[in-house]
Design a protein around this motif. Sequence first.
Motif, PDB file in Angstrom:
ATOM      1  N   ASN A  20      12.507   6.715  -5.634  1.00  0.00           N
ATOM      2  CA  ASN A  20      13.428   5.683  -5.174  1.00  0.00           C
ATOM      3  C   ASN A  20      12.962   5.071  -3.851  1.00  0.00           C
ATOM      4  OD1 ASN A  20      16.138   4.335  -5.473  1.00  0.00           O
ATOM      5  ND2 ASN A  20      16.423   5.307  -3.476  1.00  0.00           N
ATOM      6  N   ALA A  21      12.376   5.891  -2.980  1.00  0.00           N
ATOM      7  CA  ALA A  21      11.849   5.373  -1.720  1.00  0.00           C
ATOM      8  C   ALA A  21      10.719   4.383  -1.983  1.00  0.00           C
ATOM      9  CB  ALA A  21      11.356   6.520  -0.834  1.00  0.00           C
ATOM     10  N   GLY A  22       9.859   4.707  -2.960  1.00  0.00           N
ATOM     11  CA  GLY A  22       8.808   3.762  -3.326  1.00  0.00           C
ATOM     12  C   GLY A  22       9.390   2.454  -3.831  1.00  0.00           C
ATOM     13  N   ASP A  23      10.428   2.546  -4.649  1.00  0.00           N
ATOM     14  CA  ASP A  23      11.092   1.330  -5.147  1.00  0.00           C
ATOM     15  C   ASP A  23      11.663   0.516  -3.988  1.00  0.00           C
ATOM     16  OD1 ASP A  23      10.514   2.135  -7.722  1.00  0.00           O
ATOM     17  OD2 ASP A  23      12.505   2.976  -8.090  1.00  0.00           O
ATOM     18  N   ALA A  24      12.243   1.214  -3.008  1.00  0.00           N
ATOM     19  CA  ALA A  24      12.836   0.527  -1.862  1.00  0.00           C
ATOM     20  C   ALA A  24      11.770  -0.222  -1.057  1.00  0.00           C
ATOM     21  CB  ALA A  24      13.565   1.521  -0.966  1.00  0.00           C
ATOM     22  N   LEU A  25      10.621   0.416  -0.837  1.00  0.00           N
ATOM     23  CA  LEU A  25       9.525  -0.245  -0.115  1.00  0.00           C
ATOM     24  C   LEU A  25       9.022  -1.453  -0.899  1.00  0.00           C
ATOM     25  CD1 LEU A  25       7.463   2.782   1.239  1.00  0.00           C
ATOM     26  CD2 LEU A  25       9.100   1.371   2.470  1.00  0.00           C
ATOM     27  N   HIS A  26       8.986  -1.336  -2.220  1.00  0.00           N
ATOM     28  CA  HIS A  26       8.589  -2.468  -3.064  1.00  0.00           C
ATOM     29  C   HIS A  26       9.541  -3.640  -2.820  1.00  0.00           C
ATOM     30  CE1 HIS A  26       7.331  -3.850  -7.391  1.00  0.00           C
ATOM     31  NE2 HIS A  26       7.097  -4.768  -6.475  1.00  0.00           N
ATOM     32  N   GLY A  27      10.823  -3.352  -2.820  1.00  0.00           N
ATOM     33  CA  GLY A  27      11.806  -4.404  -2.576  1.00  0.00           C
ATOM     34  C   GLY A  27      11.662  -5.012  -1.189  1.00  0.00           C
ATOM     35  N   GLU A  28      11.393  -4.167  -0.175  1.00  0.00           N
ATOM     36  CA  GLU A  28      11.210  -4.676   1.181  1.00  0.00           C
ATOM     37  C   GLU A  28       9.998  -5.605   1.268  1.00  0.00           C
ATOM     38  OE1 GLU A  28      13.114  -4.513   3.808  1.00  0.00           O
ATOM     39  OE2 GLU A  28      14.603  -3.296   2.751  1.00  0.00           O
ATOM     40  N   MET A  29       8.974  -5.309   0.500  1.00  0.00           N
ATOM     41  CA  MET A  29       7.797  -6.183   0.483  1.00  0.00           C
ATOM     42  C   MET A  29       8.169  -7.595   0.042  1.00  0.00           C
ATOM     43  SD  MET A  29       4.429  -5.967  -1.975  1.00  0.00           S
ATOM     44  CE  MET A  29       5.294  -6.844  -3.298  1.00  0.00           C
ATOM     45  N   TRP A  30       8.883  -7.695  -1.093  1.00  0.00           N
ATOM     46  CA  TRP A  30       9.271  -9.020  -1.581  1.00  0.00           C
ATOM     47  C   TRP A  30      10.270  -9.687  -0.647  1.00  0.00           C
ATOM     48  CZ3 TRP A  30       5.908 -11.027  -4.419  1.00  0.00           C
ATOM     49  CH2 TRP A  30       5.246 -10.308  -5.428  1.00  0.00           C
ATOM     50  N   GLY A  31      11.152  -8.889  -0.019  1.00  0.00           N
ATOM     51  CA  GLY A  31      12.098  -9.463   0.927  1.00  0.00           C
ATOM     52  C   GLY A  31      11.398 -10.065   2.133  1.00  0.00           C
ATOM     53  N   GLN A  46       0.820  -1.207   0.000  1.00  0.00           N
ATOM     54  CA  GLN A  46       0.000   0.000   0.000  1.00  0.00           C
ATOM     55  C   GLN A  46       0.853   1.256   0.000  1.00  0.00           C
ATOM     56  OE1 GLN A  46      -3.027   0.942  -0.287  1.00  0.00           O
ATOM     57  NE2 GLN A  46      -3.536   2.614   1.097  1.00  0.00           N
ATOM     58  N   ASN A  47       1.915   1.258   0.798  1.00  0.00           N
ATOM     59  CA  ASN A  47       2.713   2.476   0.922  1.00  0.00           C
ATOM     60  C   ASN A  47       3.569   2.746  -0.297  1.00  0.00           C
ATOM     61  OD1 ASN A  47       2.462   3.891   3.719  1.00  0.00           O
ATOM     62  ND2 ASN A  47       2.334   1.717   4.178  1.00  0.00           N
ATOM     63  N   TRP A  48       4.181   1.721  -0.906  1.00  0.00           N
ATOM     64  CA  TRP A  48       4.984   2.032  -2.100  1.00  0.00           C
ATOM     65  C   TRP A  48       4.082   2.390  -3.277  1.00  0.00           C
ATOM     66  CZ3 TRP A  48       4.627  -0.516  -6.708  1.00  0.00           C
ATOM     67  CH2 TRP A  48       4.307  -1.879  -6.748  1.00  0.00           C
ATOM     68  N   VAL A  49       2.917   1.781  -3.342  1.00  0.00           N
ATOM     69  CA  VAL A  49       1.986   2.120  -4.418  1.00  0.00           C
ATOM     70  C   VAL A  49       1.496   3.559  -4.269  1.00  0.00           C
ATOM     71  CG1 VAL A  49      -0.378   1.686  -5.206  1.00  0.00           C
ATOM     72  CG2 VAL A  49       1.242  -0.186  -5.068  1.00  0.00           C
ATOM     73  N   LEU A  50       1.243   3.998  -3.036  1.00  0.00           N
ATOM     74  CA  LEU A  50       0.792   5.370  -2.829  1.00  0.00           C
ATOM     75  C   LEU A  50       1.862   6.384  -3.225  1.00  0.00           C
ATOM     76  CD1 LEU A  50      -1.164   5.210   0.562  1.00  0.00           C
ATOM     77  CD2 LEU A  50      -2.076   5.255  -1.765  1.00  0.00           C
ATOM     78  N   ILE A  51       3.124   6.093  -2.906  1.00  0.00           N
ATOM     79  CA  ILE A  51       4.195   7.005  -3.310  1.00  0.00           C
ATOM     80  C   ILE A  51       4.231   7.135  -4.829  1.00  0.00           C
ATOM     81  CG2 ILE A  51       6.700   7.332  -3.395  1.00  0.00           C
ATOM     82  CD1 ILE A  51       6.859   5.971  -0.641  1.00  0.00           C
ATOM     83  N   HIS A  52       4.201   6.012  -5.524  1.00  0.00           N
ATOM     84  CA  HIS A  52       4.229   6.041  -6.986  1.00  0.00           C
ATOM     85  C   HIS A  52       2.972   6.705  -7.547  1.00  0.00           C
ATOM     86  CE1 HIS A  52       7.340   2.541  -7.516  1.00  0.00           C
ATOM     87  NE2 HIS A  52       7.810   3.574  -6.855  1.00  0.00           N
ATOM     88  N   ASP A  53       1.817   6.384  -6.969  1.00  0.00           N
ATOM     89  CA  ASP A  53       0.550   6.951  -7.439  1.00  0.00           C
ATOM     90  C   ASP A  53       0.552   8.474  -7.295  1.00  0.00           C
ATOM     91  OD1 ASP A  53      -2.372   6.301  -8.224  1.00  0.00           O
ATOM     92  OD2 ASP A  53      -2.631   7.571  -6.474  1.00  0.00           O
ATOM     93  N   ASP A  54       1.039   8.975  -6.178  1.00  0.00           N
ATOM     94  CA  ASP A  54       1.076  10.421  -5.964  1.00  0.00           C
ATOM     95  C   ASP A  54       1.981  11.110  -6.978  1.00  0.00           C
ATOM     96  OD1 ASP A  54      -0.660  10.211  -3.847  1.00  0.00           O
ATOM     97  OD2 ASP A  54       0.874  10.363  -2.293  1.00  0.00           O
ATOM     98  N   ILE A  55       3.108  10.482  -7.306  1.00  0.00           N
ATOM     99  CA  ILE A  55       4.006  11.054  -8.314  1.00  0.00           C
ATOM    100  C   ILE A  55       3.333  11.053  -9.677  1.00  0.00           C
ATOM    101  CG2 ILE A  55       6.176  10.687  -9.564  1.00  0.00           C
ATOM    102  CD1 ILE A  55       7.312   9.553  -6.902  1.00  0.00           C
ATOM    103  N   GLU A  56       2.746   9.928 -10.056  1.00  0.00           N
ATOM    104  CA  GLU A  56       2.124   9.794 -11.378  1.00  0.00           C
ATOM    105  C   GLU A  56       0.945  10.739 -11.553  1.00  0.00           C
ATOM    106  OE1 GLU A  56       3.381   5.078 -11.844  1.00  0.00           O
ATOM    107  OE2 GLU A  56       1.398   5.636 -11.100  1.00  0.00           O
ATOM    108  N   ASP A  57       0.213  10.983 -10.457  1.00  0.00           N
ATOM    109  CA  ASP A  57      -0.956  11.862 -10.542  1.00  0.00           C
ATOM    110  C   ASP A  57      -0.614  13.323 -10.303  1.00  0.00           C
ATOM    111  OD1 ASP A  57      -2.583   9.690 -11.017  1.00  0.00           O
ATOM    112  OD2 ASP A  57      -3.267   9.502  -8.945  1.00  0.00           O
TER     113      ASP A  57
END
Length: 330
Positions: free
Chosen positions: A105-116, A72-83
């Motif tokens: 980059n912070a959104g990307d990092a959270l994405h990676g933490e999710m899979w980790g 939810q948090n990495w998607v929101l970061i990306h969504d806010d940038i895109e919008d």
Amino acid sequence: MVPEPQEVRRALLERLLKRLLHPDPLYQELLQDYPRRGGKMLRGLLTYYSALAHGAPEEAALLAGEGLELFQNWVLIHDDIEDGSEERRGRPALHRLHPMPLALNAGDALHGEMWGLLAEGVARGSLSPEVLLEFHQVVRRTAYGQHLDLLWTLTGRLDLTPEDYLRMVAHKAAYYTAVAPLRLGALLAGNTPHPLYEEAGLKLGTAFQIVDDVLNLEGDEAYGKERAGDLYEGKRTLILIRFLEEATLEERQRAMALLRLPREAKPEEEVRWLWERLLASEALAWAKGVAQRLKEEGLGALLPLLKALPNQEAARVLVGLLEALVERRA
């Protein structure tokens, strides 16, 4: 005894912040910013109580709930940038506080933490490979829904129907909001998710998003996002689509001319005009009626299934959270 939602929220937040610790203070600030803003953690709560209701161990429930909150948090970061959003949870969006590349980059990092986190759970035997596959489904469906939402705005498309909106929302918001928590609960307990979890969950998740669109027009400070931000961003909401179908030719042409402008070129007085017209229109009440119908249909289909689950104390909390999901009471 099943813990109260507020206790589970605290546990999820503590786990998130601990996972996102880093010796570089600025980097840690970026990673922890959105989790610290006090979101309701509805997806994490739904996943936790769904898992307990199905009979899954608490640690697996917390792991999956934490994973969905990271999503939810990495998607929101990306969504806010895109919008090009201005606010999130009552504060400036992350890319408004820091240079956009750092926020991205912070959104990307959270994405990676999710899979980790999920990979660690599988390695320890707390999570099954099927849980990983469900998270993949969450990412791929949300990405496609976001693709449609962005495409309509970027191409200036305004010939949309309510059915177009419902299809987009089923992918972008409804699946990860309501379907995934229900399915994850079953998977965490080693069960095959019931087919109705997707059908009914999509109805509840879509109702949630329609109410979100309503709150963007009617919401107060507690809503946590920029009022009428959807109009500045050119969002093709169900309310807007219905309004354009019913508007006079003059109103439709005026609204379409505004919506095709980029955010920075939209005159404030024209945005206010459209906002006031939407608030006064039949489209708002109609959209609320659609949300109510979807909520009733979704809960009506789910209740018999949830009442048959092994942990009825957790199932009752789950039902209350699903009701609050649409009513925004949680």
